[in-house]
Scaffold this motif. Structure first.
Motif, PDB file in Angstrom:
ATOM      1  N   ILE A 149      36.415 -50.202 -10.545  1.00 31.91           N
ATOM      2  CA  ILE A 149      36.904 -50.079  -9.169  1.00 31.91           C
ATOM      3  C   ILE A 149      38.073 -49.097  -9.185  1.00 31.91           C
ATOM      4  O   ILE A 149      38.718 -48.918 -10.214  1.00 31.91           O
ATOM      5  N   SER A 150      38.322 -48.467  -8.048  1.00 26.98           N
ATOM      6  CA  SER A 150      39.464 -47.551  -7.981  1.00 26.98           C
ATOM      7  C   SER A 150      40.135 -47.701  -6.621  1.00 26.98           C
ATOM      8  O   SER A 150      39.626 -48.367  -5.722  1.00 26.98           O
ATOM      9  N   TYR A 151      41.258 -47.038  -6.506  1.00 27.00           N
ATOM     10  CA  TYR A 151      42.045 -47.072  -5.275  1.00 27.00           C
ATOM     11  C   TYR A 151      41.267 -46.474  -4.110  1.00 27.00           C
ATOM     12  O   TYR A 151      41.424 -46.892  -2.966  1.00 27.00           O
ATOM     13  N   GLU A 152      40.394 -45.490  -4.410  1.00 27.79           N
ATOM     14  CA  GLU A 152      39.708 -44.777  -3.321  1.00 27.79           C
ATOM     15  C   GLU A 152      38.284 -45.276  -3.083  1.00 27.79           C
ATOM     16  O   GLU A 152      37.673 -44.935  -2.065  1.00 27.79           O
ATOM     17  N   TYR A 158      31.195 -48.938  -4.687  1.00 28.81           N
ATOM     18  CA  TYR A 158      31.431 -50.167  -5.458  1.00 28.81           C
ATOM     19  C   TYR A 158      30.115 -50.937  -5.634  1.00 28.81           C
ATOM     20  O   TYR A 158      29.834 -51.459  -6.716  1.00 28.81           O
ATOM     21  N   ILE A 159      29.327 -50.965  -4.585  1.00 27.50           N
ATOM     22  CA  ILE A 159      28.032 -51.661  -4.675  1.00 27.50           C
ATOM     23  C   ILE A 159      27.149 -50.999  -5.739  1.00 27.50           C
ATOM     24  O   ILE A 159      26.453 -51.684  -6.502  1.00 27.50           O
ATOM     25  N   GLU A 160      27.229 -49.682  -5.810  1.00 29.17           N
ATOM     26  CA  GLU A 160      26.470 -48.974  -6.849  1.00 29.17           C
ATOM     27  C   GLU A 160      26.910 -49.456  -8.241  1.00 29.17           C
ATOM     28  O   GLU A 160      26.078 -49.684  -9.128  1.00 29.17           O
ATOM     29  N   GLU A 161      28.230 -49.631  -8.409  1.00 28.91           N
ATOM     30  CA  GLU A 161      28.748 -50.123  -9.695  1.00 28.91           C
ATOM     31  C   GLU A 161      28.327 -51.576  -9.926  1.00 28.91           C
ATOM     32  O   GLU A 161      27.988 -51.964 -11.051  1.00 28.91           O
ATOM     33  N   ARG A 184      45.754 -51.966  -3.645  1.00 31.31           N
ATOM     34  CA  ARG A 184      44.871 -51.645  -2.518  1.00 31.31           C
ATOM     35  C   ARG A 184      44.610 -52.874  -1.646  1.00 31.31           C
ATOM     36  O   ARG A 184      44.477 -53.990  -2.159  1.00 31.31           O
ATOM     37  N   VAL A 185      44.520 -52.630  -0.329  1.00 32.60           N
ATOM     38  CA  VAL A 185      44.146 -53.678   0.629  1.00 32.60           C
ATOM     39  C   VAL A 185      42.764 -53.297   1.163  1.00 32.60           C
ATOM     40  O   VAL A 185      42.604 -52.225   1.745  1.00 32.60           O
ATOM     41  N   PHE A 186      41.798 -54.155   0.954  1.00 30.90           N
ATOM     42  CA  PHE A 186      40.425 -53.807   1.345  1.00 30.90           C
ATOM     43  C   PHE A 186      40.223 -54.046   2.845  1.00 30.90           C
ATOM     44  O   PHE A 186      40.569 -55.103   3.365  1.00 30.90           O
ATOM     45  N   GLU A 321      53.935 -34.864 -14.344  1.00 32.46           N
ATOM     46  CA  GLU A 321      52.462 -35.003 -14.215  1.00 32.46           C
ATOM     47  C   GLU A 321      52.005 -36.461 -14.158  1.00 32.46           C
ATOM     48  O   GLU A 321      51.257 -36.919 -15.015  1.00 32.46           O
ATOM     49  N   THR A 322      52.467 -37.163 -13.153  1.00 27.99           N
ATOM     50  CA  THR A 322      52.126 -38.584 -13.014  1.00 27.99           C
ATOM     51  C   THR A 322      51.352 -38.805 -11.713  1.00 27.99           C
ATOM     52  O   THR A 322      51.814 -38.409 -10.644  1.00 27.99           O
ATOM     53  N   LYS A 323      50.194 -39.434 -11.852  1.00 25.01           N
ATOM     54  CA  LYS A 323      49.388 -39.732 -10.653  1.00 25.01           C
ATOM     55  C   LYS A 323      49.878 -41.054 -10.056  1.00 25.01           C
ATOM     56  O   LYS A 323      50.008 -42.049 -10.782  1.00 25.01           O
ATOM     57  N   VAL A 324      50.132 -41.040  -8.764  1.00 23.98           N
ATOM     58  CA  VAL A 324      50.669 -42.239  -8.104  1.00 23.98           C
ATOM     59  C   VAL A 324      49.850 -42.556  -6.851  1.00 23.98           C
ATOM     60  O   VAL A 324      49.684 -41.695  -5.988  1.00 23.98           O
ATOM     61  N   ASP A 325      49.331 -43.771  -6.755  1.00 25.07           N
ATOM     62  CA  ASP A 325      48.689 -44.236  -5.521  1.00 25.07           C
ATOM     63  C   ASP A 325      49.678 -45.160  -4.822  1.00 25.07           C
ATOM     64  O   ASP A 325      50.216 -46.087  -5.437  1.00 25.07           O
TER      65      ASP A 325
END
Ligand SMILES: Cc1ncc(COP(=O)(O)O)c(C=O)c1O
Length: 398
Positions: A149-152, A158-161, A184-186, A321-325
């Motif tokens: 699962i990911s933030y995006e 997700y169903i595919e996974e 994340r809030v779904f 170089e830090t990825k932040v969600d």
């Protein structure tokens, strides 16, 4: 520089952090388990005193001096208060009979796993997610199947996974909303699609909503069980008081289950009727006070956390170089710095910068967490600023 909002209440100012008490009492990788000069932004447990109304209710109840056994499923007032709260705040159609008081959210998850799984049954759990998902499934003899699962990620993705991990041994799907550690809030439509897919495949749903009071505007929390009566029948909702009201040490939570047979199996699996399992009455009293009298404290806490979230994002933007969600809910953030060995980085940060963080390791969150760090920002602005100043110096020297 992002400041604290003018409305930030006295409860969350710098001088509200009871540091000496935390150093004696805050375990689970926090102040009491670190060297005195280390700032622990580790376990998701706030650095603040609990709401005054809860404190007062505990004092009053203790002063009255009667501490008899409670009923196995929880005090009648606890069950009715929780049911009303879920009806009015979450839109879940439920009554007191649907509520079971549990000795923490973690204990609720463990009882659900024991009641719902046979040895070798498979459960679809997110990757990454809090370690309790894997742990409680395995302890019940089940097999956790990790689903990326990911933030995006969209519901279709997700169903595919999920499809890739589905077998004829799959019995359940476990959701974490809001999601620790992704923040994340779904949204309702995301949840509806995943829940409908689960029901089509005959899977029962566990929805861990312990973080559901810590959601930042414009996001809103949706309880999956509120989406339709059919989904509600297949779902058990897990809730707790550790994150929203800082009551982790009282070990109190609850679950809401509309299916009476399933609920009975869970209560049995917990061993509540024998009195082997049962939530301290004092802890239930605290939870009742939280729901009935803690609303304005919670609103102020959430405002403080939203300020802290914004500040944390701003400070992380200075990291190399830090990825932040940006967390939509929870008070954890899950950045991904560019570093080949995250566990070593965390060790180094603790040793030389004196700031303790949680490494995004498979042990804590699953293989999908590797490369990330988890930072808890439920502290004062002063402590958070000092931690980031130390980490800035660390990056400058490395
Ligand atoms: C997603 C999630 N579920 C459950 C728990 C456990 O909560 P409790 O303290 O009520 O056992 C946590 C605690 O961090 C959590 O993040």
């Amino acid at each position: 520089m992002i400041g604290l909002s003018k409305l930030t209440s006295q409860h969350f100012q710098d001088d509200a952090v009871p540091l000496e008490l935390l150093q004696q009492r805050a375990f689970n990788s926090r102040w009491a388990q670190q060297e005195a000069d280390v700032i622990p932004l580790t376990a998701a447990d706030p650095d603040f005193r609990i709401c005054p109304a809860i404190r007062q209710r505990l004092v009053d109840y203790a002063t009255e001096g009667v501490m008899s056994y409670g009923p196995p499923l929880g005090l009648p007032e606890f069950r009715s208060t929780v049911a009303q709260w879920f009806q009015s705040n979450r839109g879940i159609t439920c009554g007191p009979e649907d509520v079971f008081a549990t000795d923490s959210a973690a204990a609720g998850m463990a009882a659900i796993a024991r009641a719902s799984l046979e040895i070798g049954d498979e459960v679809l759990i997110p990757d990454p997610v809090d370690f309790l998902f894997e742990h409680t499934v395995q302890r019940a003899g089940g097999i956790p199947k990790r689903v990326a699962i990911s933030y995006e990620m969209t519901a279709a993705e997700y169903i595919e996974e999920l499809e890739k991990q589905l077998t004829n041994r799959t019995k359940m799907i476990w959701l974490c909303n809001p999601h620790n550690p992704l923040g994340r809030v779904f949204a309702a439509e995301w949840l509806r699609a995943v829940a409908n897919w689960s029901i089509e495949h005959g899977l029962k749903i566990l929805s861990d909503e312990i973080w559901s009071d810590i959601v930042y505007q414009p996001h809103v929390h949706t309880s999956v069980a509120a989406l339709s009566p059919e989904i509600a029948q297949q779902t058990v909702t897990v809730y707790g008081f550790s994150k929203n009201f800082a009551l982790a040490g009282l070990r109190v939570g609850c679950l809401i289950c509309a299916d009476p047979l399933w609920r009975e199996q869970i209560v049995e699996a917990a061993d509540a009727p024998s009195t082997v399992f049962g939530v301290s009455v004092l802890s239930q009293v605290a939870a009742i006070a939280a729901i009935t009298d803690g609303g304005s404290w919670l609103t102020e806490f959430r405002q403080h956390l939203q300020d802290q979230r914004d500040y944390t994002v701003q400070r992380l933007s200075a990291w190399p170089e830090t990825k932040v969600d940006v967390p939509q809910g929870t008070y954890v953030i899950f950045p991904r710095p560019t570093h080949p060995h995250i566990e070593e980085l965390v060790e180094e940060m603790k040793r030389s910068a004196k700031v303790a963080l949680v490494p995004g390791s498979a042990r804590w969150f699953g293989p999908g967490a590797v490369g990330h760090l988890r930072i808890c920002f439920a502290t004062s602005r002063g402590i958070l600023a000092e931690a980031f100043d130390r980490l800035d110096r660390f990056w400058a020297q490395s």
